[in-house]
Motif scaffolding. Structure first.
Motif: not given
Length: 367
Positions: A13-33
């Motif tokens: 669903r859209g909200g789940v797609v959003h959550t995963l993509a945001l998590a991956e982008a945050l992790a790419a910045r070095g955040e602990d997600v």
């Protein structure tokens, strides 16, 4: 920062797609997600592979046959609440009303505002708006609704889109299977305007393209609406193709092969699927809503009734026949401006501002 993103499902669903993509982008910045969610129907993982830099916690949530929607919502909140460990995180960010009800203190993304008749859902929706200590909206239009209705000020952070994934997708064999087709994504449900789209398709001049509908994974019981939709399709002499959820790796080619993407939703927060269609070079016809004017003004066609949808679809189909790369450039350029890296940067800035103000205190499980 130690960041927990909370969702309610592993399904696409859209909200789940959003959550995963945001998590991956945050992790790419070095955040602990870490992404927390409920594993419905025996799911032990998400609908697609997740970047290994992101930890996932999928809480078992077995199906209960015959369980009413209200009871399922309350059980969802209770199960997630019981499993979540809030003290392990600096930021707890809920992406929906179920996960926002499962914790005492959190940041909440309000993707769109709903109106529910089921008491448990109405109460869940209200609590998930008023209890969080900070709010994010994916469009200024939804932020304005939140301000007007609840006096809540939200930070606007638009969605990202993986434009390259859709722009580079191979066509696949979809047109060989279905011929020319109008695609809608999101399943058959009232909020998606599915009946209006049927009526519009019946008004298209012959030979009309086929209607193909993908997606539809949901918590709610739309069987009565689906029965009305099926009956109306038969009355109109239409034979739509209902694919149900489409594999993650197959969606870009399905999107790219469409003649037109139809987006008749009555409520949206941003329109991620329509943005993906633009990235794939497919013309978009969408309902004339303030939020969709905000996001897609200048690159989509807008309609508000079945007759106007039919006219807009006809115009888009005609234009698509002669469209060249330049005709698709504006939509692709818009999609490319909405990156998940930019969304992650804006989220980190918000999280740090909350931490600097002492707002982001440890969250506890809701009582």
């Amino acid at each position: 920062m130690r960041i927990a993103l909370l969702s309610y499902s592993t399904k696409p669903r859209g909200g789940v797609v959003h959550t995963l993509a945001l998590a991956e982008a945050l992790a790419a910045r070095g955040e602990d997600v870490t992404v927390w969610t409920l594993g419905r129907g025996g799911d032990s993982g998400f609908f697609r592979p997740v970047d290994p830099r992101v930890r996932t916690e999928v809480v078992p949530f077995p199906d209960v046959p015959g369980e009413p929607v209200g009871e399922r919502i309350l059980r969802s909140i209770s199960v997630l609440r019981g499993a979540f460990r809030p003290g392990a995180f600096d930021i707890v960010h809920a992406q929906d009303c179920i996960s926002a009800n499962a914790v005492d203190r959190c940041v909440r993304t309000v993707h769109h505002l709903d109106t529910f008749s089921t008491p448990e859902l109405a109460e869940c929706h209200e609590r998930a708006l008023v209890r969080p200590y900070a709010h994010v909206c994916v469009s200024a239009s939804v932020a304005a609704e939140l301000s007007a209705g609840w006096g809540i000020s939200a930070t606007v952070i638009p969605n990202g889109v993986d434009a390259a994934r859709f722009a580079s997708a191979p066509p696949g064999d979809w047109r060989a299977r279905f011929g020319a087709y109008v695609l809608a994504v999101g399943g058959i449900e009232p909020r998606k305007g599915s009946l209006d789209l049927l009526e519009a398709m019946a008004l298209l001049p012959s030979p009309a393209p086929r209607l193909v509908i993908a997606g539809g994974e949901t918590l709610f019981d739309y069987r009565d609406y689906r029965a009305r939709w099926d009956a109306r399709a038969a009355e109109l002499g239409l034979s739509p193709v209902v694919l149900g959820p489409v594999a993650h790796e197959a969606l870009p080619s399905l999107m790219r092969s469409a003649a037109v993407f139809a987006f008749p939703s009555t409520k949206e927060g941003f329109g991620l699927a329509a943005m993906e269609a633009l990235a794939a070079g497919v013309p978009v016809v969408t309902r004339d809503l303030p939020v969709l004017r905000e996001v897609f003004g200048g690159v989509a066609r807008f309609a508000s009734t079945p007759a106007s949808f039919a006219a807009a679809l006809t115009a888009a189909l005609s234009a698509a026949l002669s469209a060249g790369p330049d005709d698709r450039a504006a939509g692709l350029a818009l999609a490319r401006r909405h990156t998940w890296a930019a969304a992650a940067e804006a989220h980190v800035a918000l999280y740090r501002s909350l931490a600097d103000r002492g707002t982001a205190l440890p969250c506890g499980a809701a009582g």
